[in-house]
Design an enzyme around this catalytic site. Structure first.
Site: not given
Length: 181
Positions: A73, A106, A134, A152, A172
């Protein structure tokens, strides 16, 4: 022409210590800068292109590996220091708006760069038929399995098993795609 004040022209390019791996991947600083400028332009145009098939072509030209039918998208961010192949999107996988895939992280010119192990550089892979929600963030070295769903706004710090749903910060497992938990 701007005055170089006795500096090497390559030093004026504004490259940071973190760019070393990208420079090695491209063979020289000048080739890296040229490719990075071109790839950056392609990604900018792709992120504002209303046509998904053109967007896909532009992202491929910028060094991303996109399998057949992958859908990206608008307004998706890829941080890979323009090293080709660091990010791979599987067949028919979908990246929703504002998703961020980070393959190279970094601290640039900060003295934090002197701390061993702080910088991370590892490929990010999204499996076939996966869906990245999203605003989700995938960190270096993460692999999202086939048919997995990243909710999202989730921050993915570890691999996501195939067929699972992950949500939250850090992400999770909260369900399975087939409805079982």
């Amino acid at each position: 022409m701007a005055e170089l004040d006795g500096k090497d022209p390559e030093d004026v390019l504004g490259l940071t210590r973190g760019d070393e791996a990208a420079i090695r991947a491209h063979g020289s600083r000048m080739r890296f800068v040229a490719f990075a400028a071109w790839a950056s332009f392609l990604r900018l145009v792709a992120n504002h292109c209303f046509c998904p098939s053109v967007r896909r072509v532009l992202f491929r030209w910028s060094g991303l590996r996109l399998d057949t039918g992958a859908h990206i998208n608008m307004d998706v961010t890829f941080l890979d220091d323009f090293i080709p192949g660091m990010i791979r999107i599987g067949e028919r996988a979908t990246l929703s708006p504002r998703a961020i895939l980070i393959a190279v992280s970094h601290p640039n010119n900060s003295r934090l760069g002197e701390i061993a192990g702080l910088a991370r550089m590892a490929p990010v892979q999204v499996g076939a038929d996966a869906w990245i929600g999203a605003g989700a963030i995938l960190l270096p070295g993460v692999t999202v399995g086939e048919r997995a769903v990243v909710g999202a706004g989730a921050v993915v710090t570890r691999d996501v098993p195939a067929g699972t749903i992950v949500t939250g910060i850090p992400a999770r497992v909260t369900g399975a795609v087939d409805g079982r938990r």
